[in-house]
Design a protein around this motif. Structure first.
Motif, PDB file in Angstrom:
ATOM      1  N   GLU A 216       0.818  -1.211   0.000  1.00  0.00           N
ATOM      2  CA  GLU A 216       0.000   0.000   0.000  1.00  0.00           C
ATOM      3  C   GLU A 216       0.856   1.268   0.000  1.00  0.00           C
ATOM      4  O   GLU A 216       0.463   2.292  -0.560  1.00  0.00           O
ATOM      5  CB  GLU A 216      -0.929   0.012   1.221  1.00  0.00           C
ATOM      6  N   THR A 217       2.028   1.212   0.631  1.00  0.00           N
ATOM      7  CA  THR A 217       2.844   2.424   0.763  1.00  0.00           C
ATOM      8  C   THR A 217       3.974   2.513  -0.254  1.00  0.00           C
ATOM      9  O   THR A 217       4.627   3.552  -0.353  1.00  0.00           O
ATOM     10  CB  THR A 217       3.456   2.499   2.174  1.00  0.00           C
ATOM     11  N   MET A 218       4.210   1.448  -1.010  1.00  0.00           N
ATOM     12  CA  MET A 218       5.372   1.439  -1.893  1.00  0.00           C
ATOM     13  C   MET A 218       5.269   2.470  -3.014  1.00  0.00           C
ATOM     14  O   MET A 218       6.283   2.861  -3.591  1.00  0.00           O
ATOM     15  CB  MET A 218       5.581   0.038  -2.479  1.00  0.00           C
ATOM     16  N   LYS A 219       4.050   2.933  -3.329  1.00  0.00           N
ATOM     17  CA  LYS A 219       3.910   3.956  -4.368  1.00  0.00           C
ATOM     18  C   LYS A 219       4.542   5.273  -3.943  1.00  0.00           C
ATOM     19  O   LYS A 219       5.017   6.037  -4.782  1.00  0.00           O
ATOM     20  CB  LYS A 219       2.429   4.222  -4.669  1.00  0.00           C
ATOM     21  N   TYR A 220       4.512   5.539  -2.638  1.00  0.00           N
ATOM     22  CA  TYR A 220       4.870   6.870  -2.159  1.00  0.00           C
ATOM     23  C   TYR A 220       6.174   6.897  -1.374  1.00  0.00           C
ATOM     24  O   TYR A 220       6.804   7.940  -1.269  1.00  0.00           O
ATOM     25  CB  TYR A 220       3.740   7.415  -1.279  1.00  0.00           C
ATOM     26  N   LYS A 221       6.576   5.765  -0.801  1.00  0.00           N
ATOM     27  CA  LYS A 221       7.789   5.733   0.002  1.00  0.00           C
ATOM     28  C   LYS A 221       8.986   5.349  -0.850  1.00  0.00           C
ATOM     29  O   LYS A 221       8.898   4.479  -1.709  1.00  0.00           O
ATOM     30  CB  LYS A 221       7.644   4.732   1.156  1.00  0.00           C
ATOM     31  N   GLN A 222      10.095   5.991  -0.570  1.00  0.00           N
ATOM     32  CA  GLN A 222      11.332   5.643  -1.251  1.00  0.00           C
ATOM     33  C   GLN A 222      12.050   4.574  -0.442  1.00  0.00           C
ATOM     34  O   GLN A 222      12.171   4.684   0.778  1.00  0.00           O
ATOM     35  CB  GLN A 222      12.224   6.871  -1.403  1.00  0.00           C
ATOM     36  N   PHE A 223      12.496   3.533  -1.108  1.00  0.00           N
ATOM     37  CA  PHE A 223      13.194   2.473  -0.394  1.00  0.00           C
ATOM     38  C   PHE A 223      14.263   1.882  -1.296  1.00  0.00           C
ATOM     39  O   PHE A 223      14.175   1.947  -2.520  1.00  0.00           O
ATOM     40  CB  PHE A 223      12.222   1.370   0.047  1.00  0.00           C
ATOM     41  N   SER A 224      15.270   1.324  -0.668  1.00  0.00           N
ATOM     42  CA  SER A 224      16.327   0.671  -1.428  1.00  0.00           C
ATOM     43  C   SER A 224      17.007  -0.362  -0.552  1.00  0.00           C
ATOM     44  O   SER A 224      17.509  -0.042   0.523  1.00  0.00           O
ATOM     45  CB  SER A 224      17.353   1.692  -1.925  1.00  0.00           C
ATOM     46  N   ARG A 225      16.997  -1.591  -1.015  1.00  0.00           N
ATOM     47  CA  ARG A 225      17.719  -2.646  -0.319  1.00  0.00           C
ATOM     48  C   ARG A 225      19.213  -2.546  -0.616  1.00  0.00           C
ATOM     49  O   ARG A 225      20.038  -2.945   0.194  1.00  0.00           O
ATOM     50  CB  ARG A 225      17.171  -4.011  -0.753  1.00  0.00           C
ATOM     51  N   ASN A 226      19.541  -2.007  -1.788  1.00  0.00           N
ATOM     52  CA  ASN A 226      20.927  -1.989  -2.263  1.00  0.00           C
ATOM     53  C   ASN A 226      21.328  -0.554  -2.610  1.00  0.00           C
ATOM     54  O   ASN A 226      21.306  -0.158  -3.780  1.00  0.00           O
ATOM     55  CB  ASN A 226      21.062  -2.891  -3.495  1.00  0.00           C
ATOM     56  N   GLN A 227      21.698   0.218  -1.610  1.00  0.00           N
ATOM     57  CA  GLN A 227      21.917   1.648  -1.829  1.00  0.00           C
ATOM     58  C   GLN A 227      23.143   1.930  -2.694  1.00  0.00           C
ATOM     59  O   GLN A 227      23.127   2.853  -3.515  1.00  0.00           O
ATOM     60  CB  GLN A 227      22.042   2.356  -0.484  1.00  0.00           C
ATOM     61  N   GLU A 240      16.744   7.532 -11.135  1.00  0.00           N
ATOM     62  CA  GLU A 240      16.744   8.818 -10.458  1.00  0.00           C
ATOM     63  C   GLU A 240      16.470   8.565  -8.986  1.00  0.00           C
ATOM     64  O   GLU A 240      15.853   7.565  -8.625  1.00  0.00           O
ATOM     65  CB  GLU A 240      15.670   9.744 -11.039  1.00  0.00           C
ATOM     66  N   ARG A 241      16.905   9.459  -8.144  1.00  0.00           N
ATOM     67  CA  ARG A 241      16.762   9.252  -6.702  1.00  0.00           C
ATOM     68  C   ARG A 241      15.486   9.869  -6.142  1.00  0.00           C
ATOM     69  O   ARG A 241      15.394  10.138  -4.962  1.00  0.00           O
ATOM     70  CB  ARG A 241      17.977   9.835  -5.966  1.00  0.00           C
ATOM     71  N   ARG A 242      14.502  10.076  -6.984  1.00  0.00           N
ATOM     72  CA  ARG A 242      13.281  10.720  -6.502  1.00  0.00           C
ATOM     73  C   ARG A 242      12.290   9.732  -5.911  1.00  0.00           C
ATOM     74  O   ARG A 242      11.325  10.129  -5.266  1.00  0.00           O
ATOM     75  CB  ARG A 242      12.620  11.489  -7.650  1.00  0.00           C
ATOM     76  N   GLY A 243      12.486   8.441  -6.143  1.00  0.00           N
ATOM     77  CA  GLY A 243      11.589   7.443  -5.580  1.00  0.00           C
ATOM     78  C   GLY A 243      10.200   7.464  -6.178  1.00  0.00           C
ATOM     79  O   GLY A 243       9.226   7.120  -5.508  1.00  0.00           O
ATOM     80  N   LYS A 244      10.073   7.858  -7.444  1.00  0.00           N
ATOM     81  CA  LYS A 244       8.764   7.975  -8.091  1.00  0.00           C
ATOM     82  C   LYS A 244       8.572   6.931  -9.185  1.00  0.00           C
ATOM     83  O   LYS A 244       7.697   7.072 -10.034  1.00  0.00           O
ATOM     84  CB  LYS A 244       8.603   9.379  -8.695  1.00  0.00           C
ATOM     85  N   GLY A 245       9.380   5.878  -9.171  1.00  0.00           N
ATOM     86  CA  GLY A 245       9.327   4.901 -10.254  1.00  0.00           C
ATOM     87  C   GLY A 245       7.989   4.211 -10.393  1.00  0.00           C
ATOM     88  O   GLY A 245       7.487   4.018 -11.503  1.00  0.00           O
ATOM     89  N   ILE A 246       7.378   3.827  -9.271  1.00  0.00           N
ATOM     90  CA  ILE A 246       6.111   3.098  -9.330  1.00  0.00           C
ATOM     91  C   ILE A 246       4.986   4.014  -9.799  1.00  0.00           C
ATOM     92  O   ILE A 246       4.157   3.627 -10.637  1.00  0.00           O
ATOM     93  CB  ILE A 246       5.801   2.472  -7.964  1.00  0.00           C
ATOM     94  N   LEU A 247       4.954   5.232  -9.281  1.00  0.00           N
ATOM     95  CA  LEU A 247       3.944   6.184  -9.750  1.00  0.00           C
ATOM     96  C   LEU A 247       4.114   6.463 -11.240  1.00  0.00           C
ATOM     97  O   LEU A 247       3.129   6.627 -11.972  1.00  0.00           O
ATOM     98  CB  LEU A 247       4.038   7.486  -8.958  1.00  0.00           C
ATOM     99  N   ARG A 248       5.352   6.494 -11.694  1.00  0.00           N
ATOM    100  CA  ARG A 248       5.604   6.725 -13.119  1.00  0.00           C
ATOM    101  C   ARG A 248       5.060   5.569 -13.955  1.00  0.00           C
ATOM    102  O   ARG A 248       4.462   5.789 -15.009  1.00  0.00           O
ATOM    103  CB  ARG A 248       7.099   6.903 -13.355  1.00  0.00           C
ATOM    104  N   MET A 249       5.249   4.339 -13.485  1.00  0.00           N
ATOM    105  CA  MET A 249       4.693   3.180 -14.195  1.00  0.00           C
ATOM    106  C   MET A 249       3.171   3.292 -14.307  1.00  0.00           C
ATOM    107  O   MET A 249       2.588   3.057 -15.371  1.00  0.00           O
ATOM    108  CB  MET A 249       5.055   1.885 -13.463  1.00  0.00           C
ATOM    109  N   ILE A 250       2.538   3.636 -13.191  1.00  0.00           N
ATOM    110  CA  ILE A 250       1.076   3.750 -13.165  1.00  0.00           C
ATOM    111  C   ILE A 250       0.610   4.826 -14.139  1.00  0.00           C
ATOM    112  O   ILE A 250      -0.333   4.624 -14.919  1.00  0.00           O
ATOM    113  CB  ILE A 250       0.597   4.054 -11.733  1.00  0.00           C
ATOM    114  N   ASN A 251       1.274   5.973 -14.117  1.00  0.00           N
ATOM    115  CA  ASN A 251       0.873   7.080 -14.990  1.00  0.00           C
ATOM    116  C   ASN A 251       1.099   6.744 -16.461  1.00  0.00           C
ATOM    117  O   ASN A 251       0.274   7.097 -17.320  1.00  0.00           O
ATOM    118  CB  ASN A 251       1.645   8.345 -14.612  1.00  0.00           C
TER     119      ASN A 251
END
Length: 321
Positions: A216-227, A240-251
């Motif tokens: 539920e939160t992965m769309k909005y939260k930035q996370f990285s297992r492998n920084q 990019e380091r903006r953490g918007k990849g999932i929202l970009r896919m949806i859009n």
């Protein structure tokens, strides 16, 4: 050089590189992708690829004529790490800049398959184990998808032809990069899996969601297992380091008038699925089947999707149009 052992039943055994890195991660001694690859050394790194990376960052090239300074430069970039036992490549360094990454991590690959229909028991029309450095794997996976999805052409103004792929390729690219960047490389034997069906694309990435991230939160939260690995891919221009990849896919899917991607956790894998709801006349995914003894004619060429013929075909093989 010091040795490490793990207990297996009543015996002690030397751990694999992945097992040792996972042990360090569990004890929070080091981030997973910063773990040393004890089986490797500087000769396993592609210095030419590293120099290309440094030039993209507007940094000086490596000092190859001074071995001590060279090692220090590689340590400072996170490509190598200094331990009590010596200086070794990091997991992120080997995966991104290694000459043969799969020598150390055999499952750090993408196993891709394309099917003629919508189920796993339908015929496979293309398959490939995509290996190499991470940038090469990204390009290889995108190429595999592009050649195995439908493509249509229209002439909306009556003059200029416009080609349209079945899916927005940038959305698929984003999912592939995310899978490579955020998967758990310490799960032994688990590769990224890419499946292309005639109505959807499925991408399975090893490892659950890290830290406190949920579906539920992965769309909005930035996370990285492998920084460190993400830092390398960012410097190479893939992320990019903006953490918007999932929202970009949806859009991107919405702009294509397609359903949003579906995200699902299946045990220790994250599934991302893209669905096609538009019927396109295929040019790139046009396969025919050469059949023997169909209707009394040998080597008759028949479209592979013809349900009246497929069941009758024997000794057949697919080829591209």
């Amino acid at each position: 050089r010091g040795q490490y052992f793990i207990r297996v039943g009543s015996t002690k055994q030397q751990p694999t590189t992945a097992e040792l890195a996972r042990l360090f991660q569990q004890r929070r001694l080091v981030a997973a992708d910063e773990a040393p690859v004890y089986a490797g050394d500087i000769d396993d790194l592609d210095l030419t690829a590293i120099n290309r990376y440094l030039l993209r960052l507007a940094q000086s090239e490596l000092t190859v004529d001074d071995s001590q300074l060279l090692l220090r430069e590689l340590i400072n970039t996170g490509i190598m790490v200094e331990t009590a036992d010596g200086i070794f490549p990091t997991l992120a360094g080997i995966l991104t800049f290694g000459k043969l990454p799969q020598r150390f991590f055999p499952s750090s690959e993408i196993r891709a398959s394309a099917f003629i229909a919508s189920s796993f028991d339908s015929d496979v029309i293309d398959q490939k184990d995509i290996q190499g450095q991470l940038p090469d794997m990204i390009r290889g996976a995108i190429s595999f998808v592009t050649r195995n999805i439908k493509n249509s052409s229209t002439i909306p103004d009556g003059i200029q032809r416009v080609d349209r792929l079945e899916y927005p390729i940038e959305a698929i690219r984003e999912a592939i990069i995310n899978a490579i960047a955020h998967r758990d490389y310490l799960i032994s034997g688990a590769a990224i899996r890419l499946f292309i069906f005639d109505d959807r694309i499925e991408l399975y990435s090893p490892g659950g969601l890290p830290n406190t991230i949920t579906l539920e939160t992965m769309k909005y939260k930035q996370f990285s297992r492998n920084q460190t690995l993400v830092s390398f891919l960012t410097g190479l221009g893939f992320m990019e380091r903006r953490g918007k990849g999932i929202l970009r896919m949806i859009n991107l899917m919405r702009e294509y008038n397609l359903p949003p991607p579906r995200f699902e956790l299946i045990e220790e894998e994250l599934l991302v699925a893209f669905y096609s709801s538009i019927k396109l006349v295929s040019r790139k995914r046009c396969y025919v089947k050469r059949c023997q003894n169909v209707g009394g004619h040998n080597n008759e060429v028949i479209h592979a999707r013809n349900p009246k013929i497929r069941g009758k075909a024997r000794k057949s093989s697919y080829r591209r149009c």
